[in-house]
Design an enzyme around this catalytic site. Structure first.
Site, PDB file in Angstrom:
ATOM      1  N   ARG A  65       0.822  -1.216   0.000  1.00 15.92           N
ATOM      2  CA  ARG A  65       0.000   0.000   0.000  1.00 15.92           C
ATOM      3  C   ARG A  65       0.858   1.269   0.000  1.00 15.92           C
ATOM      4  O   ARG A  65       0.487   2.275  -0.600  1.00 15.92           O
ATOM      5  CB  ARG A  65      -0.933  -0.009   1.217  1.00 15.92           C
ATOM      6  CG  ARG A  65      -1.980   1.082   1.118  1.00 15.92           C
ATOM      7  CD  ARG A  65      -3.060   0.970   2.191  1.00 15.92           C
ATOM      8  NE  ARG A  65      -4.189   1.848   1.872  1.00 15.92           N
ATOM      9  CZ  ARG A  65      -4.773   2.645   2.759  1.00 15.92           C
ATOM     10  NH1 ARG A  65      -4.341   2.697   4.000  1.00 15.92           N
ATOM     11  NH2 ARG A  65      -5.790   3.407   2.386  1.00 15.92           N
ATOM     12  N   HIS A  69       0.320   4.548  -2.484  1.00 18.78           N
ATOM     13  CA  HIS A  69       0.129   5.915  -1.990  1.00 18.78           C
ATOM     14  C   HIS A  69       1.296   6.819  -2.355  1.00 18.78           C
ATOM     15  O   HIS A  69       1.143   8.037  -2.439  1.00 18.78           O
ATOM     16  CB  HIS A  69      -0.121   5.905  -0.482  1.00 18.78           C
ATOM     17  CG  HIS A  69      -1.535   5.534  -0.139  1.00 18.78           C
ATOM     18  ND1 HIS A  69      -2.221   6.063   0.912  1.00 18.78           N
ATOM     19  CD2 HIS A  69      -2.394   4.688  -0.751  1.00 18.78           C
ATOM     20  CE1 HIS A  69      -3.453   5.553   0.949  1.00 18.78           C
ATOM     21  NE2 HIS A  69      -3.569   4.704  -0.045  1.00 18.78           N
ATOM     22  N   ASP A  70       2.469   6.242  -2.583  1.00 21.46           N
ATOM     23  CA  ASP A  70       3.578   7.052  -3.084  1.00 21.46           C
ATOM     24  C   ASP A  70       3.285   7.480  -4.523  1.00 21.46           C
ATOM     25  O   ASP A  70       3.320   8.661  -4.861  1.00 21.46           O
ATOM     26  CB  ASP A  70       4.890   6.262  -3.016  1.00 21.46           C
ATOM     27  CG  ASP A  70       6.089   7.132  -3.407  1.00 21.46           C
ATOM     28  OD1 ASP A  70       5.962   8.374  -3.329  1.00 21.46           O
ATOM     29  OD2 ASP A  70       7.145   6.579  -3.779  1.00 21.46           O
ATOM     30  N   VAL A  73       0.561  10.251  -5.406  1.00 14.58           N
ATOM     31  CA  VAL A  73       0.755  11.635  -4.958  1.00 14.58           C
ATOM     32  C   VAL A  73       2.160  12.055  -5.385  1.00 14.58           C
ATOM     33  O   VAL A  73       3.139  11.495  -4.892  1.00 14.58           O
ATOM     34  CB  VAL A  73       0.589  11.745  -3.423  1.00 14.58           C
ATOM     35  CG1 VAL A  73       0.753  13.192  -2.981  1.00 14.58           C
ATOM     36  CG2 VAL A  73      -0.765  11.189  -2.999  1.00 14.58           C
ATOM     37  N   GLY A  75       3.710  11.389  -8.085  1.00 14.62           N
ATOM     38  CA  GLY A  75       4.433  10.321  -8.767  1.00 14.62           C
ATOM     39  C   GLY A  75       5.206   9.448  -7.792  1.00 14.62           C
ATOM     40  O   GLY A  75       5.246   9.724  -6.589  1.00 14.62           O
ATOM     41  N   SER A  79       7.888  10.406  -1.946  1.00 13.54           N
ATOM     42  CA  SER A  79       7.404  11.549  -1.153  1.00 13.54           C
ATOM     43  C   SER A  79       6.619  11.085   0.075  1.00 13.54           C
ATOM     44  O   SER A  79       6.621  11.758   1.107  1.00 13.54           O
ATOM     45  CB  SER A  79       6.545  12.490  -2.013  1.00 13.54           C
ATOM     46  OG  SER A  79       5.499  11.779  -2.645  1.00 13.54           O
ATOM     47  N   ASN A  94      -3.229   8.445   4.903  1.00 10.97           N
ATOM     48  CA  ASN A  94      -1.914   7.823   5.069  1.00 10.97           C
ATOM     49  C   ASN A  94      -1.625   7.400   6.500  1.00 10.97           C
ATOM     50  O   ASN A  94      -0.651   6.681   6.741  1.00 10.97           O
ATOM     51  CB  ASN A  94      -0.811   8.773   4.587  1.00 10.97           C
ATOM     52  CG  ASN A  94      -0.737   8.830   3.065  1.00 10.97           C
ATOM     53  OD1 ASN A  94      -1.150   7.887   2.392  1.00 10.97           O
ATOM     54  ND2 ASN A  94      -0.227   9.927   2.538  1.00 10.97           N
ATOM     55  N   HIS A 191      -6.263  -5.665  -2.658  1.00 10.07           N
ATOM     56  CA  HIS A 191      -7.028  -5.911  -1.426  1.00 10.07           C
ATOM     57  C   HIS A 191      -7.234  -7.406  -1.163  1.00 10.07           C
ATOM     58  O   HIS A 191      -7.916  -7.766  -0.215  1.00 10.07           O
ATOM     59  CB  HIS A 191      -8.362  -5.162  -1.475  1.00 10.07           C
ATOM     60  CG  HIS A 191      -8.197  -3.667  -1.431  1.00 10.07           C
ATOM     61  ND1 HIS A 191      -9.225  -2.782  -1.673  1.00 10.07           N
ATOM     62  CD2 HIS A 191      -7.115  -2.891  -1.173  1.00 10.07           C
ATOM     63  CE1 HIS A 191      -8.781  -1.541  -1.567  1.00 10.07           C
ATOM     64  NE2 HIS A 191      -7.499  -1.575  -1.272  1.00 10.07           N
ATOM     65  N   THR A 192      -6.668  -8.251  -1.996  1.00 13.82           N
ATOM     66  CA  THR A 192      -6.625  -9.685  -1.696  1.00 13.82           C
ATOM     67  C   THR A 192      -5.738  -9.966  -0.481  1.00 13.82           C
ATOM     68  O   THR A 192      -5.787 -11.051   0.088  1.00 13.82           O
ATOM     69  CB  THR A 192      -6.125 -10.510  -2.908  1.00 13.82           C
ATOM     70  OG1 THR A 192      -6.045 -11.882  -2.541  1.00 13.82           O
ATOM     71  CG2 THR A 192      -4.734 -10.077  -3.361  1.00 13.82           C
ATOM     72  N   ASP A 243     -10.181  -9.309   2.345  1.00  6.53           N
ATOM     73  CA  ASP A 243     -10.509 -10.531   1.597  1.00  6.53           C
ATOM     74  C   ASP A 243     -10.775 -11.626   2.621  1.00  6.53           C
ATOM     75  O   ASP A 243      -9.872 -12.380   2.996  1.00  6.53           O
ATOM     76  CB  ASP A 243      -9.339 -10.899   0.678  1.00  6.53           C
ATOM     77  CG  ASP A 243      -9.575 -12.181  -0.108  1.00  6.53           C
ATOM     78  OD1 ASP A 243     -10.726 -12.668  -0.151  1.00  6.53           O
ATOM     79  OD2 ASP A 243      -8.601 -12.705  -0.674  1.00  6.53           O
ATOM     80  N   ASP A 251      -4.383 -13.986  -4.105  1.00 10.71           N
ATOM     81  CA  ASP A 251      -5.134 -14.891  -4.983  1.00 10.71           C
ATOM     82  C   ASP A 251      -6.407 -14.191  -5.486  1.00 10.71           C
ATOM     83  O   ASP A 251      -6.593 -13.003  -5.260  1.00 10.71           O
ATOM     84  CB  ASP A 251      -5.493 -16.175  -4.207  1.00 10.71           C
ATOM     85  CG  ASP A 251      -6.259 -15.881  -2.919  1.00 10.71           C
ATOM     86  OD1 ASP A 251      -6.794 -14.758  -2.779  1.00 10.71           O
ATOM     87  OD2 ASP A 251      -6.324 -16.764  -2.049  1.00 10.71           O
TER      88      ASP A 251
HETATM   89  C1  HEM Z   1     -10.087   2.854  -5.590  1.00 11.31           C
HETATM   90  C2  HEM Z   1      -8.905   2.596  -5.133  1.00 11.31           C
HETATM   91  C3  HEM Z   1      -8.604   2.253  -3.700  1.00 11.31           C
HETATM   92  C4  HEM Z   1      -9.259   2.595  -2.554  1.00 11.31           C
HETATM   93  C5  HEM Z   1     -10.511   3.445  -2.408  1.00 11.31           C
HETATM   94  C6  HEM Z   1      -8.547   1.990  -1.455  1.00 11.31           C
HETATM   95  C7  HEM Z   1      -8.884   2.128  -0.119  1.00 11.31           C
HETATM   96  C8  HEM Z   1      -8.303   1.429   0.917  1.00 11.31           C
HETATM   97  C9  HEM Z   1      -8.714   1.509   2.296  1.00 11.31           C
HETATM   98  C10 HEM Z   1      -9.802   2.424   2.841  1.00 11.31           C
HETATM   99  C11 HEM Z   1      -7.954   0.642   2.993  1.00 11.31           C
HETATM  100  C12 HEM Z   1      -8.004   0.371   4.493  1.00 11.31           C
HETATM  101  C13 HEM Z   1      -7.137   1.359   5.219  1.00 11.31           C
HETATM  102  C14 HEM Z   1      -7.150   1.155   6.700  1.00 11.31           C
HETATM  103  O1  HEM Z   1      -8.219   1.263   7.296  1.00 11.31           O
HETATM  104  O2  HEM Z   1      -6.089   0.862   7.241  1.00 11.31           O
HETATM  105  C15 HEM Z   1      -7.059   0.004   2.067  1.00 11.31           C
HETATM  106  C16 HEM Z   1      -6.127  -0.951   2.401  1.00 11.31           C
HETATM  107  C17 HEM Z   1      -5.220  -1.462   1.505  1.00 11.31           C
HETATM  108  N1  HEM Z   1      -5.026  -1.068   0.199  1.00 11.31           N
HETATM  109 FE1  HEM Z   1      -6.281   0.053  -0.877  1.00 11.31          FE
HETATM  110  N2  HEM Z   1      -7.495   1.280  -1.948  1.00 11.31           N
HETATM  111  C18 HEM Z   1      -7.489   1.423  -3.310  1.00 11.31           C
HETATM  112  C19 HEM Z   1      -6.547   0.914  -4.176  1.00 11.31           C
HETATM  113  C20 HEM Z   1      -5.448   0.206  -3.797  1.00 11.31           C
HETATM  114  C21 HEM Z   1      -4.337  -0.121  -4.653  1.00 11.31           C
HETATM  115  C22 HEM Z   1      -4.243   0.307  -6.118  1.00 11.31           C
HETATM  116  C23 HEM Z   1      -3.455  -0.821  -3.921  1.00 11.31           C
HETATM  117  C24 HEM Z   1      -2.115  -1.390  -4.314  1.00 11.31           C
HETATM  118  C25 HEM Z   1      -1.740  -1.641  -5.534  1.00 11.31           C
HETATM  119  C26 HEM Z   1      -4.010  -0.949  -2.590  1.00 11.31           C
HETATM  120  C27 HEM Z   1      -3.458  -1.663  -1.571  1.00 11.31           C
HETATM  121  C28 HEM Z   1      -4.004  -1.798  -0.310  1.00 11.31           C
HETATM  122  C29 HEM Z   1      -3.519  -2.728   0.681  1.00 11.31           C
HETATM  123  C30 HEM Z   1      -2.436  -3.755   0.476  1.00 11.31           C
HETATM  124  C31 HEM Z   1      -4.286  -2.513   1.828  1.00 11.31           C
HETATM  125  C32 HEM Z   1      -4.142  -3.209   3.186  1.00 11.31           C
HETATM  126  C33 HEM Z   1      -3.192  -2.385   4.027  1.00 11.31           C
HETATM  127  C34 HEM Z   1      -2.853  -2.994   5.354  1.00 11.31           C
HETATM  128  O3  HEM Z   1      -3.242  -4.129   5.660  1.00 11.31           O
HETATM  129  O4  HEM Z   1      -2.143  -2.306   6.108  1.00 11.31           O
HETATM  130  N3  HEM Z   1      -5.202  -0.293  -2.547  1.00 11.31           N
HETATM  131  N4  HEM Z   1      -7.287   0.518   0.801  1.00 11.31           N
END
Ligand code: HEM
Ligand SMILES: *[C@@H]1O[C@H](CO)[C@@H](O)[C@H](O)[C@H]1NC(C)=O
Ligand SMILES: *[C@@H]1O[C@H](CO)[C@@H](O)[C@H](O)[C@H]1NC(C)=O
Length: 327
Positions: A65, A69-70, A73, A75, A79, A94, A191-192, A243, A251
């Site tokens: 993640r 997020h890098d 924002v 590029g 940052s 963040n 989010h898998t 997931d 997966d």
């Molecule tokens: C529409 C796009 C996206 C939205 C709205 C979104 C939103 C979120 C939110 C709200 C969380 C939970 C944050 C928390 O409560 O800690 C999350 C977790 C996560 N996101 Fe996304 N996300 C998006 C796209 C992506 C992308 C593109 C990636 C990576 C390529 C990503 C990777 C992750 C990962 C791995 C987690 C789990 C983080 C953890 O367990 O600490 N997300 N995301």
């Protein structure tokens, strides 16, 4: 005579091709960028990610993640890694980021082995790939050569996708970064692995959008489970698998869950309920009349695209000595 003019033509063509290749390489990232300057870069980063994830498997998601997020924002310029009273890290989206210490560990090892050579932005790109592989995903080659940025402003994070964004907003936020609808669905497939805090989805469970009802996208058989994890007035920071049932495995069960009304975030559930993105989810599940897509292959492809957002290369920016501060 004819032969020698042919030879001259061939030589000229080769020169032209070589020049074009050099220009292309000067402007972009490329695989093997540190081949001569820091040949062990990949193994050093991999070792750092491996030992962190072995100690705490949830860090794979954290590191993945961070890279997203890098890149979204300013590029992919590291940052998000910078500390400071009003840096990107301090912005609400963040605050839950985890795993900065993994990047720090790789950087400090790299500064011993090849000081001043490898950017923090590149470390983050490699660490994200390594995290996916450790979680069971398929590897891909990571083009390198990013430079570290000098600017990090909390206010610049406003355009990050949000958990309650509609599909059209998600699509336009990705399009702004040169990513198409398939990249969107593929990359959110991250989010898998990983978790979200109750605070980012509890509003779906009790009184969604002022209806006094749960979000209709949630399967009624899944609702009690989510309500038990996140009771009304309960702990906002409790973390729940995005997931369900496969939180550490990279997966396609995340997509199966979306189809079954078991998406946790509103933004995730809409990938299925919205007819624009549903066909892509169906292709990942092999349920579409269209050609199937292999998630683990597409993921690497889209990550390479995401990794090239608003590139800083060549002599722009700097190579930080520590990832948390500019030089
Ligand atoms: C529409 C796009 C996206 C939205 C709205 C979104 C939103 C979120 C939110 C709200 C969380 C939970 C944050 C928390 O409560 O800690 C999350 C977790 C996560 N996101 Fe996304 N996300 C998006 C796209 C992506 C992308 C593109 C990636 C990576 C390529 C990503 C990777 C992750 C990962 C791995 C987690 C789990 C983080 C953890 O367990 O600490 N997300 N995301
Ligand atoms: C999304 O949630 C935030 C609060 O976290 C709120 O300010 C915003 O208005 C919501 N947006 C939509 C489209 O509902
Ligand atoms: C929320 O309610 C408003 C007004 O009733 C409606 O226009 C909007 O589409 C609803 N949003 C969702 C996500 O259901």
């Amino acid at each position: 005579m004819k032969v020698s003019s042919f030879n001259i033509m061939a030589i000229l063509m080769c020169l032209l091709l070589a020049t074009l290749t050099t220009i292309a390489q000067g402007q972009g990232t490329r695989v093997g960028f540190y081949r001569t300057t820091c040949p062990s870069v990949e193994s050093i980063v991999r070792t750092a990610v491996q030992s962190a994830v072995q100690a705490d498997p949830t860090l794979a998601a954290g590191v993945l993640r961070i890279f997203f997020h890098d890149c979204f924002v300013h590029g992919c310029d590291g940052s998000v890694l910078l500390d400071g009273p009003s840096s990107e890290k301090t912005a609400p989206p963040n605050l839950p980021l985890r795993g900065f210490e993994v990047i720090d560990a790789a950087k400090s090892q790299l500064e011993t082995t090849c000081p001043g050579v490898v950017s923090c932005a590149d470390i983050s790109a490699l660490a994200a790939r390594d995290a996916v592989v450790l979680a069971g995903g398929i590897s891909w080659q990571v083009p390198l050569g990013r430079r570290d940025g000098l600017v990090s402003q909390a206010s610049d994070t406003v355009n990050l996708p949000a958990f309650n964004d509609s599909i059209s907003v998600q699509i336009s936020k990705f399009a702004d970064k040169g990513l198409n609808i398939q990249d969107l669905v593929t990359l959110v497939g991250a989010h898998t692995i990983g978790t979200g805090a109750c605070v980012v989805f509890r509003y779906r469970l009790y009184n969604f959008n002022g209806t006094n009802q749960p979000d209709p996208d949630i399967n009624p058989s899944f609702l009690p489970q989510l309500r038990a994890l996140c009771p009304e007035g309960g702990d906002d920071s409790r973390r729940v698998a995005l997931d369900t049932g496969s939180v550490t495995r990279f997966d396609t069960s995340y997509f199966t869950n979306l189809r079954n009304g078991r998406g946790v975030l509103e933004s995730d559930a809409k990938l299925w309920s919205d007819s624009t993105t549903r066909p892509i989810v169906q292709r990942f599940l092999g349920l579409s009349g269209l050609l199937g897509l292999t998630f683990n292959v597409e993921f690497g492809r889209s990550m390479v695209k995401m990794g090239n957002i608003e590139l800083r290369t060549g002599s722009q920016g700097e190579i930080r000595r520590v990832c948390r501060a500019t030089n």
